[in-house]
Design a protein around this motif. Structure first.
Motif, PDB file in Angstrom:
ATOM      1  N   GLU A  12       0.831  -1.205   0.000  1.00 50.04           N
ATOM      2  CA  GLU A  12       0.000   0.000   0.000  1.00 50.04           C
ATOM      3  C   GLU A  12       0.867   1.257   0.000  1.00 50.04           C
ATOM      4  N   LEU A  13       0.202   2.401  -0.115  1.00 52.33           N
ATOM      5  CA  LEU A  13       0.877   3.672  -0.378  1.00 52.33           C
ATOM      6  C   LEU A  13       2.110   3.963   0.492  1.00 52.33           C
ATOM      7  N   LEU A  14       1.942   3.977   1.819  1.00 54.30           N
ATOM      8  CA  LEU A  14       3.027   4.523   2.657  1.00 54.30           C
ATOM      9  C   LEU A  14       4.263   3.636   2.639  1.00 54.30           C
ATOM     10  N   SER A  15       4.074   2.331   2.661  1.00 52.70           N
ATOM     11  CA  SER A  15       5.249   1.456   2.599  1.00 52.70           C
ATOM     12  C   SER A  15       5.824   1.454   1.174  1.00 52.70           C
ATOM     13  N   TRP A  16       4.950   1.564   0.190  1.00 47.53           N
ATOM     14  CA  TRP A  16       5.417   1.634  -1.203  1.00 47.53           C
ATOM     15  C   TRP A  16       6.283   2.878  -1.429  1.00 47.53           C
ATOM     16  N   LEU A  17       5.869   4.001  -0.866  1.00 48.25           N
ATOM     17  CA  LEU A  17       6.670   5.226  -1.002  1.00 48.25           C
ATOM     18  C   LEU A  17       8.061   5.023  -0.391  1.00 48.25           C
ATOM     19  N   ASN A  18       8.089   4.500   0.830  1.00 50.82           N
ATOM     20  CA  ASN A  18       9.365   4.357   1.540  1.00 50.82           C
ATOM     21  C   ASN A  18      10.274   3.305   0.926  1.00 50.82           C
ATOM     22  N   THR A  19       9.685   2.221   0.448  1.00 52.60           N
ATOM     23  CA  THR A  19      10.489   1.091  -0.025  1.00 52.60           C
ATOM     24  C   THR A  19      10.989   1.279  -1.451  1.00 52.60           C
ATOM     25  N   TYR A  20      10.112   1.746  -2.313  1.00 52.72           N
ATOM     26  CA  TYR A  20      10.451   1.797  -3.749  1.00 52.72           C
ATOM     27  C   TYR A  20      10.633   3.218  -4.278  1.00 52.72           C
ATOM     28  N   THR A  21       9.706   4.083  -3.884  1.00 47.96           N
ATOM     29  CA  THR A  21       9.580   5.357  -4.584  1.00 47.96           C
ATOM     30  C   THR A  21      10.622   6.380  -4.144  1.00 47.96           C
ATOM     31  N   TYR A  22      10.744   6.592  -2.842  1.00 45.33           N
ATOM     32  CA  TYR A  22      11.687   7.605  -2.374  1.00 45.33           C
ATOM     33  C   TYR A  22      13.137   7.263  -2.755  1.00 45.33           C
ATOM     34  N   PRO A  23      13.568   6.005  -2.594  1.00 41.11           N
ATOM     35  CA  PRO A  23      14.946   5.702  -3.023  1.00 41.11           C
ATOM     36  C   PRO A  23      15.173   5.951  -4.516  1.00 41.11           C
ATOM     37  N   GLU A  24      14.170   5.636  -5.341  1.00 40.62           N
ATOM     38  CA  GLU A  24      14.337   5.870  -6.782  1.00 40.62           C
ATOM     39  C   GLU A  24      14.391   7.376  -7.075  1.00 40.62           C
ATOM     40  N   GLU A  25      13.528   8.143  -6.425  1.00 39.43           N
ATOM     41  CA  GLU A  25      13.527   9.593  -6.673  1.00 39.43           C
ATOM     42  C   GLU A  25      14.839  10.237  -6.227  1.00 39.43           C
ATOM     43  N   ALA A  26      15.467   9.663  -5.188  1.00 39.01           N
ATOM     44  CA  ALA A  26      16.752  10.215  -4.716  1.00 39.01           C
ATOM     45  C   ALA A  26      17.828  10.109  -5.796  1.00 39.01           C
ATOM     46  N   ARG A  27      17.681   9.166  -6.711  1.00 33.36           N
ATOM     47  CA  ARG A  27      18.673   9.005  -7.784  1.00 33.36           C
ATOM     48  C   ARG A  27      18.713  10.212  -8.726  1.00 33.36           C
ATOM     49  N   PHE A  28      17.651  11.030  -8.684  1.00 29.16           N
ATOM     50  CA  PHE A  28      17.593  12.190  -9.585  1.00 29.16           C
ATOM     51  C   PHE A  28      18.470  13.346  -9.126  1.00 29.16           C
ATOM     52  N   ALA A  29      19.213  13.144  -8.049  1.00 30.92           N
ATOM     53  CA  ALA A  29      20.279  14.088  -7.700  1.00 30.92           C
ATOM     54  C   ALA A  29      21.379  14.040  -8.765  1.00 30.92           C
ATOM     55  N   ASP A  30      21.441  12.954  -9.490  1.00 29.60           N
ATOM     56  CA  ASP A  30      22.442  12.776 -10.546  1.00 29.60           C
ATOM     57  C   ASP A  30      21.870  13.265 -11.883  1.00 29.60           C
ATOM     58  N   PRO A  31      22.400  14.377 -12.414  1.00 29.55           N
ATOM     59  CA  PRO A  31      21.828  14.943 -13.644  1.00 29.55           C
ATOM     60  C   PRO A  31      21.874  13.983 -14.837  1.00 29.55           C
ATOM     61  N   GLU A  32      22.887  13.139 -14.878  1.00 31.30           N
ATOM     62  CA  GLU A  32      22.960  12.197 -16.006  1.00 31.30           C
ATOM     63  C   GLU A  32      21.813  11.198 -15.970  1.00 31.30           C
ATOM     64  N   TYR A  33      21.552  10.708 -14.773  1.00 31.22           N
ATOM     65  CA  TYR A  33      20.435   9.771 -14.624  1.00 31.22           C
ATOM     66  C   TYR A  33      19.113  10.480 -14.941  1.00 31.22           C
ATOM     67  N   ALA A  34      18.986  11.706 -14.429  1.00 26.99           N
ATOM     68  CA  ALA A  34      17.766  12.485 -14.676  1.00 26.99           C
ATOM     69  C   ALA A  34      17.544  12.696 -16.178  1.00 26.99           C
ATOM     70  N   ALA A  35      18.625  12.974 -16.893  1.00 27.88           N
ATOM     71  CA  ALA A  35      18.501  13.229 -18.337  1.00 27.88           C
ATOM     72  C   ALA A  35      18.086  11.953 -19.077  1.00 27.88           C
ATOM     73  N   LYS A  36      18.666  10.850 -18.675  1.00 27.24           N
ATOM     74  CA  LYS A  36      18.355   9.576 -19.341  1.00 27.24           C
ATOM     75  C   LYS A  36      16.884   9.200 -19.138  1.00 27.24           C
ATOM     76  N   ILE A  37      16.435   9.257 -17.889  1.00 31.97           N
ATOM     77  CA  ILE A  37      15.048   8.845 -17.610  1.00 31.97           C
ATOM     78  C   ILE A  37      14.057   9.865 -18.182  1.00 31.97           C
ATOM     79  N   SER A  38      14.407  11.152 -18.127  1.00 31.14           N
ATOM     80  CA  SER A  38      13.491  12.170 -18.662  1.00 31.14           C
ATOM     81  C   SER A  38      13.232  11.935 -20.144  1.00 31.14           C
ATOM     82  N   GLN A  39      14.282  11.644 -20.871  1.00 31.22           N
ATOM     83  CA  GLN A  39      14.084  11.407 -22.296  1.00 31.22           C
ATOM     84  C   GLN A  39      13.248  10.155 -22.544  1.00 31.22           C
ATOM     85  N   GLN A  40      13.550   9.097 -21.818  1.00 30.24           N
ATOM     86  CA  GLN A  40      12.763   7.856 -21.967  1.00 30.24           C
ATOM     87  C   GLN A  40      11.295   8.105 -21.620  1.00 30.24           C
TER      88      GLN A  40
END
Ligand code: GUN
Ligand code: FE
Length: 392
Positions: A87-115
């Motif tokens: 459900e939402l709250l555990s899903w955010l903590n387990t999957y979503t927030y760690p993935e969003e933290a990867r967007f501190a890296d501009p290269e990763y952000a550029a790759k995923i944004s284009q995709q």
């Protein structure tokens, strides 16, 4: 300026033209005439005798419908689409927030944004309302990718100043100043096709001080705002504990000045009648995300009740809460969740989204003079996508 005749094209196809929730005009066949990137006319008679120098494209066995408007989707969750569970709250903590933290890296952000924008276009989405991550640079990169794709997009940097992992947590003032810089840089760019949308993530991750500042700034600037409202029962309970003096979740946003006709609230599942009345009086827009709601076991939005309250309801894929960027998939989910016919789901996926964004005069159906944003569907699949008359 006269439109040169040589840019005129006539598409013969089955054409679906959404007019209202209970009215989708079907032309079988219809002739959709496009000139200078705009809709010139949609007729059931062959217009060729009157129109010289038009390119004629006969795709009678296929269906043309307006480009889809996805009014709720998270770019930095694209890479975890279909991966999470729970459900939402555990899903955010387990999957979503760690993935969003990867967007501190501009290269990763550029790759995923284009995709991400490539995938939106491939699915026939020609207008999207997008959550970015908390990062200013990643959001700037997302705007650049949207610009390159040519579609319309409302994009906002997510704001989170409490109850968030360290990697995503911001100071209140930092969150505001980053958002305002992005607003100043991007709102209205590309002849108005790119808009900034202020994006306090949800009341559980935002202080009242932050939300009030966003309310003031959005009011001053006539800016759009988006957030999540009443998605999951544990989330609702949490917000109740965080704001004990507020009568309800919707009242928290109302108190911050975040319920306006330019705000889009996603989910709106567990609302009490007084909360529905608040949204309705404020003319706040509702993004209905049934595929996400089923996947995260959030519950079912009471579609008929919200519609009868006069609310503007449009569709959102809510990737990665929802496992697909396809608005056709979303429409199928909508039929089941809301118990409505496919034609009404098509209205929600197109013209209702345009209305939510104040764009009903420009996109959403095939009225003369609107942008020629449309999709060609065959065998339940989006085969071709046109943005302002150009195949993309
Ligand atoms: N509530 C707060 N953040 C999110 C999110 O990223 N996705 C969904 N579905 N709900 C949220
Ligand atoms: Fe969401």
């Amino acid at each position: 300026m006269a439109i040169p005749d040589d840019s005129r094209r006539i598409f013969k196809a089955s054409v679906l033209n959404p007019i209202a929730p209970d009215r989708v005009d079907a032309y079988a066949p219809g002739y959709l005439t496009v000139a200078g990137g705009k809709i010139e006319q949609l007729t059931s008679d062959d217009p060729r005798p009157a129109l010289r120098f038009a390119e004629y494209i006969d795709i009678s066995h296929k269906t043309i419908m307006p480009g889809f408007v996805d009014t709720h989707v998270h770019l930095p969750q694209f890479a975890i689409m279909g991966i999470g569970s729970g459900e939402l709250l555990s899903w955010l903590n387990t999957y979503t927030y760690p993935e969003e933290a990867r967007f501190a890296d501009p290269e990763y952000a550029a790759k995923i944004s284009q995709q991400f924008f490539d995938a939106l276009v491939a699915n026939g989405t020609t207008t999207a309302v997008v959550y970015s991550s908390v990062h200013e640079e990643a959001t700037d990169i997302a705007f650049c990718a949207a610009r390159a794709s040519g579609i319309r997009a409302f994009i906002g940097k997510v704001m989170m100043d409490r109850n968030s992992p360290d990697a995503l947590l911001e100071e209140t003032e930092q969150s505001i100043s980053r958002s305002v810089r992005l607003f100043n840089k991007w709102d209205g760019a590309e002849e108005g096709r790119l808009r900034y949308i202020f994006t306090p993530r949800f009341a559980a991750a935002c202080s009242m001080q932050l939300m009030k500042r966003v309310g003031e700034i959005a009011l001053e600037r006539g800016a759009f705002v988006q957030s999540h409202l009443s998605e999951n029962r544990h989330e609702v309970e949490w917000v109740r504990r965080l704001f004990p003096s507020s009568p309800s979740y919707a009242a928290v946003y109302h108190g911050a000045g975040l319920l306006t006709e330019r705000s889009i609230m996603a989910h709106c599942i567990h609302l009490a009648p007084d909360e529905i009345a608040l949204l309705s009086r404020a003319r706040t827009k509702v993004a209905f995300c049934p595929y996400s709601n089923r996947t995260l076991r959030s519950g079912t939005m009471p579609y008929q009740t919200l519609r009868d309250a006069g609310l503007n309801i449009s569709l959102g894929t809510d990737v990665a809460g929802g496992p697909s960027l396809s608005m056709l998939e979303q429409m199928r989910e909508t039929m089941t969740a809301a118990q409505i016919p496919w034609s009404e789901a098509l209205y929600l996926a197109t013209l209702a989204g345009a209305k939510a964004l104040g764009l009903a005069g420009r996109i959403g159906n095939f009225e003369r003079g609107k942008d020629a944003d449309f999709v060609v569907v065959a065998n339940d699949v989006v085969e071709e996508v046109y943005v302002r008359g150009r195949r993309v």
